[in-house]
Write a protein that holds these residues in place. Structure first.
Motif, mmCIF file in Angstrom:
data_model
loop_
_atom_site.group_PDB
_atom_site.id
_atom_site.type_symbol
_atom_site.label_atom_id
_atom_site.label_comp_id
_atom_site.label_asym_id
_atom_site.label_seq_id
_atom_site.Cartn_x
_atom_site.Cartn_y
_atom_site.Cartn_z
ATOM 1 N N PRO A 287 -24.881 35.114 25.565
ATOM 2 C CA PRO A 287 -24.253 35.116 24.239
ATOM 3 C C PRO A 287 -23.055 36.068 24.150
ATOM 4 N N ILE A 288 -23.186 37.252 24.741
ATOM 5 C CA ILE A 288 -22.087 38.227 24.720
ATOM 6 C C ILE A 288 -20.909 37.702 25.523
ATOM 7 N N VAL A 289 -21.178 37.208 26.715
ATOM 8 C CA VAL A 289 -20.133 36.682 27.590
ATOM 9 C C VAL A 289 -19.437 35.485 26.940
ATOM 10 N N GLY A 290 -20.213 34.598 26.327
ATOM 11 C CA GLY A 290 -19.625 33.440 25.655
ATOM 12 C C GLY A 290 -18.638 33.844 24.574
ATOM 13 N N VAL A 291 -19.015 34.837 23.770
ATOM 14 C CA VAL A 291 -18.124 35.299 22.702
ATOM 15 C C VAL A 291 -16.877 35.964 23.281
ATOM 16 N N SER B 47 -35.997 19.786 34.554
ATOM 17 C CA SER B 47 -35.400 20.166 35.838
ATOM 18 C C SER B 47 -33.963 19.698 35.939
ATOM 19 N N LEU B 48 -33.706 18.487 35.491
ATOM 20 C CA LEU B 48 -32.347 17.956 35.506
ATOM 21 C C LEU B 48 -31.446 18.774 34.582
ATOM 22 N N ARG B 49 -31.946 19.103 33.401
ATOM 23 C CA ARG B 49 -31.179 19.911 32.442
ATOM 24 C C ARG B 49 -30.839 21.273 33.044
ATOM 25 N N ASP B 50 -31.817 21.924 33.686
ATOM 26 C CA ASP B 50 -31.578 23.216 34.319
ATOM 27 C C ASP B 50 -30.525 23.117 35.422
ATOM 28 N N ALA B 51 -30.585 22.057 36.204
ATOM 29 C CA ALA B 51 -29.610 21.853 37.282
ATOM 30 C C ALA B 51 -28.210 21.612 36.717
ATOM 31 N N VAL B 52 -28.125 20.814 35.664
ATOM 32 C CA VAL B 52 -26.819 20.533 35.042
ATOM 33 C C VAL B 52 -26.236 21.800 34.427
ATOM 34 N N LEU B 53 -27.067 22.596 33.773
ATOM 35 C CA LEU B 53 -26.588 23.864 33.207
ATOM 36 C C LEU B 53 -26.079 24.791 34.306
ATOM 37 N N LEU B 54 -26.773 24.846 35.423
ATOM 38 C CA LEU B 54 -26.335 25.668 36.550
ATOM 39 C C LEU B 54 -24.979 25.188 37.066
ATOM 40 N N PHE C 171 -14.992 39.180 35.179
ATOM 41 C CA PHE C 171 -16.393 39.599 35.155
ATOM 42 C C PHE C 171 -17.225 38.740 34.207
ATOM 43 N N GLY C 172 -16.603 38.248 33.143
ATOM 44 C CA GLY C 172 -17.298 37.303 32.272
ATOM 45 C C GLY C 172 -17.554 35.996 32.987
ATOM 46 N N GLY C 173 -16.590 35.557 33.785
ATOM 47 C CA GLY C 173 -16.785 34.343 34.587
ATOM 48 C C GLY C 173 -17.919 34.517 35.580
ATOM 49 N N ALA C 174 -17.989 35.704 36.200
ATOM 50 C CA ALA C 174 -19.075 35.982 37.145
ATOM 51 C C ALA C 174 -20.423 36.006 36.422
ATOM 52 N N ALA C 175 -20.462 36.605 35.239
ATOM 53 C CA ALA C 175 -21.699 36.636 34.457
ATOM 54 C C ALA C 175 -22.105 35.226 34.040
ATOM 55 N N LEU C 176 -21.120 34.397 33.735
ATOM 56 C CA LEU C 176 -21.401 33.010 33.382
ATOM 57 C C LEU C 176 -22.044 32.285 34.569
ATOM 58 N N VAL C 177 -21.500 32.476 35.751
ATOM 59 C CA VAL C 177 -22.065 31.862 36.958
ATOM 60 C C VAL C 177 -23.515 32.309 37.147
ATOM 61 N N LEU C 178 -23.758 33.590 36.950
ATOM 62 C CA LEU C 178 -25.103 34.138 37.143
ATOM 63 C C LEU C 178 -26.048 33.811 35.988
ATOM 64 N N GLY C 179 -25.476 33.476 34.839
ATOM 65 C CA GLY C 179 -26.302 33.235 33.660
ATOM 66 C C GLY C 179 -26.816 34.526 33.064
ATOM 67 N N ALA C 180 -25.956 35.541 33.042
ATOM 68 C CA ALA C 180 -26.340 36.862 32.569
ATOM 69 C C ALA C 180 -25.609 37.222 31.277
ATOM 70 N N ALA D 217 -16.612 25.438 25.783
ATOM 71 C CA ALA D 217 -17.587 25.474 26.878
ATOM 72 C C ALA D 217 -18.224 26.858 26.983
ATOM 73 N N ALA D 218 -17.424 27.908 26.847
ATOM 74 C CA ALA D 218 -17.958 29.271 26.908
ATOM 75 C C ALA D 218 -18.954 29.506 25.774
ATOM 76 N N LEU D 219 -18.625 29.037 24.580
ATOM 77 C CA LEU D 219 -19.538 29.194 23.449
ATOM 78 C C LEU D 219 -20.806 28.354 23.630
ATOM 79 N N ALA D 220 -20.640 27.132 24.098
ATOM 80 C CA ALA D 220 -21.808 26.257 24.286
ATOM 81 C C ALA D 220 -22.768 26.831 25.319
ATOM 82 N N LEU D 221 -22.228 27.293 26.436
ATOM 83 C CA LEU D 221 -23.080 27.879 27.464
ATOM 84 C C LEU D 221 -23.627 29.232 27.015
ATOM 85 N N GLY D 222 -22.830 29.979 26.278
ATOM 86 C CA GLY D 222 -23.269 31.283 25.796
ATOM 87 C C GLY D 222 -24.437 31.197 24.838
ATOM 88 N N PHE D 223 -24.387 30.227 23.946
ATOM 89 C CA PHE D 223 -25.426 30.137 22.930
ATOM 90 C C PHE D 223 -26.430 29.023 23.183
#
Length: 141
Positions: free
Chosen positions: A75-79, A7-14, A63-72, A113-119
């Motif tokens: 991997p594509i957004v990170g790249v 739960s903590l990991r999920d919250a930190v990722l968010l 739009f990539g930033g928005a997708a990052l916020v949403l978690g959508a 950060a984009a790559l880490a969150l993406g993958f």
């Protein structure tokens, strides 16, 4: 891992996705607000195909930033975000050394950060996890 740790990991990722995504959205929106000026600035900095590059950077960051916020589509957004920021390092910041204000340390941090969150996965509180759960797939990260 225990339930609390998950739960903590999920919250930190968010929180990380929101924070980093908002930074990308802000930079992209600034470019979108004046695409002509952005393209002219890119041309003065020697960025190839400055008009196309300005549109690409503005749309990917916003739009990539928005997708990052949403978690959508992480991997594509990170790249895509990493491509934009790596271009900023190569064409603008790299020649200025490592440290701020004009060096590449900040842009490198956003790239990684984009790559880490993406993958690394967006955690349970992401669109990707929601869609995977609906399809009955295991949710990683």
């Amino acid at each position: 891992m225990g339930k609390l740790v998950h739960s903590l990991r999920d919250a930190v990722l968010l929180i990380a996705r929101i924070g980093i995504g908002v930074v990308f959205i802000a930079h992209g929106a600034m470019k979108l607000g004046d695409l002509g000026g952005t393209a002219a600035g890119f041309g003065q900095m020697g960025i190839p195909l400055p008009t196309l590059s300005a549109y690409f950077a503005a749309f990917v960051e916003t739009f990539g930033g928005a997708a990052l916020v949403l978690g959508a589509l992480l991997p594509i957004v990170g790249v895509l975000l990493a491509v934009v920021t790596a271009g900023a390092i190569v064409f603008v910041h790299g020649k200025n050394g490592f440290f701020m204000p004009s060096g590449y340390e900040y842009v490198l941090t956003l790239t990684l950060a984009a790559l880490a969150l993406g993958f690394g996965g967006g955690g349970r509180y992401s669109v990707d996890a929601f869609l995977a759960a609906r399809k009955g797939q295991a949710v990683s990260a």
